[in-house]
Scaffold this motif. Structure first.
Motif, PDB file in Angstrom:
ATOM      1  N   THR A  93       0.840  -1.207   0.000  1.00 44.70           N
ATOM      2  CA  THR A  93       0.000   0.000   0.000  1.00 44.70           C
ATOM      3  C   THR A  93       0.865   1.243   0.000  1.00 44.70           C
ATOM      4  N   THR A  94       0.502   2.199  -0.841  1.00 45.41           N
ATOM      5  CA  THR A  94       1.144   3.507  -0.852  1.00 45.41           C
ATOM      6  C   THR A  94       0.149   4.538  -0.345  1.00 45.41           C
ATOM      7  N   THR A  95       0.581   5.371   0.596  1.00 43.91           N
ATOM      8  CA  THR A  95      -0.295   6.373   1.210  1.00 43.91           C
ATOM      9  C   THR A  95       0.142   7.771   0.781  1.00 43.91           C
ATOM     10  N   SER A  96      -0.834   8.597   0.433  1.00 41.43           N
ATOM     11  CA  SER A  96      -0.527   9.975   0.058  1.00 41.43           C
ATOM     12  C   SER A  96      -0.154  10.791   1.277  1.00 41.43           C
ATOM     13  N   GLY A  97       0.331  11.998   1.041  1.00 41.93           N
ATOM     14  CA  GLY A  97       0.457  12.955   2.118  1.00 41.93           C
ATOM     15  C   GLY A  97      -0.910  13.495   2.502  1.00 41.93           C
ATOM     16  N   THR A  98      -0.963  14.244   3.589  1.00 40.29           N
ATOM     17  CA  THR A  98      -2.228  14.837   4.030  1.00 40.29           C
ATOM     18  C   THR A  98      -2.560  16.059   3.187  1.00 40.29           C
ATOM     19  N   HIS A  99      -3.792  16.116   2.714  1.00 37.39           N
ATOM     20  CA  HIS A  99      -4.274  17.243   1.926  1.00 37.39           C
ATOM     21  C   HIS A  99      -5.394  17.923   2.710  1.00 37.39           C
ATOM     22  N   VAL A 100      -5.291  19.226   2.917  1.00 35.24           N
ATOM     23  CA  VAL A 100      -6.235  19.967   3.756  1.00 35.24           C
ATOM     24  C   VAL A 100      -7.148  20.826   2.893  1.00 35.24           C
ATOM     25  N   VAL A 101      -8.450  20.738   3.162  1.00 40.62           N
ATOM     26  CA  VAL A 101      -9.443  21.586   2.515  1.00 40.62           C
ATOM     27  C   VAL A 101     -10.131  22.427   3.590  1.00 40.62           C
TER      28      VAL A 101
END
Length: 222
Positions: free
Chosen positions: A116-124
């Protein structure tokens, strides 16, 4: 043959899982998925940071994933099965709606047989979910007890309901059409008011809250 387990959360907040056995899957990938990047389009449609937007996952080049998962504030909100066309790009769009003002953190997982590859955190950030402020006016130029009270919300997040209060009492309600960010308006005819002062307040309501106008005083003098 392989087993795929899905996690889900229902409308009441209950968590659960379901497992499916899948056979005859042809995999082109030879390692875990490539780098995962998240983006969003909040404000692109209306120029307002409202509570409706898309979160997009892109894996631009590399080993593909078979399962995509998107988390919002650490809660799983979307899962999709993908086609493995390694090393071509993969893109998934998750629609998000009904969010109130606040900050929302997203991360995605892309999984294949190798890991599994996890993205970085993206904030909205949502700052314009509730309706914008309405303005009241009237045409009681002659001071009699018959006049019109007009409401205008000139530009911004729309509401679905308009309420008009007279001296703190609700006297009129209207269902509005939401076409954010365009203007909304309504006119109510007031009749047979006795001599005196009348205080009016408008309120526009949507899923995220209610926004009130300033109070307006109408003086009936004859």
């Amino acid at each position: 043959m392989s087993d795929i387990t899905f996690e889900f959360v229902d409308a009441a907040g209950n968590h659960g899982t379901a497992t499916a056995t899948v056979s005859n899957i042809t995999a082109k990938s030879k390692a875990k998925p490539g780098t995962v990047v998240l983006s969003d389009d909040n404000g692109y449609d209306t120029a307002l940071q409202d509570g409706k937007y898309n979160v997009t996952m892109n894996m631009w080049y590399g080993e593909n994933g078979r399962i995509y998962k998107l988390y919002e504030n650490d809660v799983l909100i979307d899962t999709k099965i993908l086609t493995d066309n390694s090393p071509n790009a993969q893109t998934v769009v998750s629609a998000v709606y009904g969010k109130k003002n606040g900050t929302y953190r997203y991360f995605a997982e892309l999984t294949n047989a190798f890991g599994t590859t996890t993205s970085g955190t993206h904030v909205v950030t949502v700052s314009k979910a509730a309706p914008d402020k309405p303005v009241l006016s009237n045409d009681n130029w002659d001071g009699d007890g018959n006049f019109k009270v007009s409401m205008n919300m000139w530009w911004g997040t729309n509401g679905g309901t308009y309420n008009l209060y007279e001296n703190g009492i609700l006297i009129y309600t209207e269902v509005l059409t939401n076409h954010t960010p365009n203007a909304q308006s309504s006119v109510m005819t007031v009749t047979n008011r006795a001599i005196g002062n009348y205080e009016y307040r408008a309120e526009i309501v949507n899923y995220a809250g209610a926004t009130s106008s300033d109070k307006m005083i109408v003086k009936v003098t004859k």
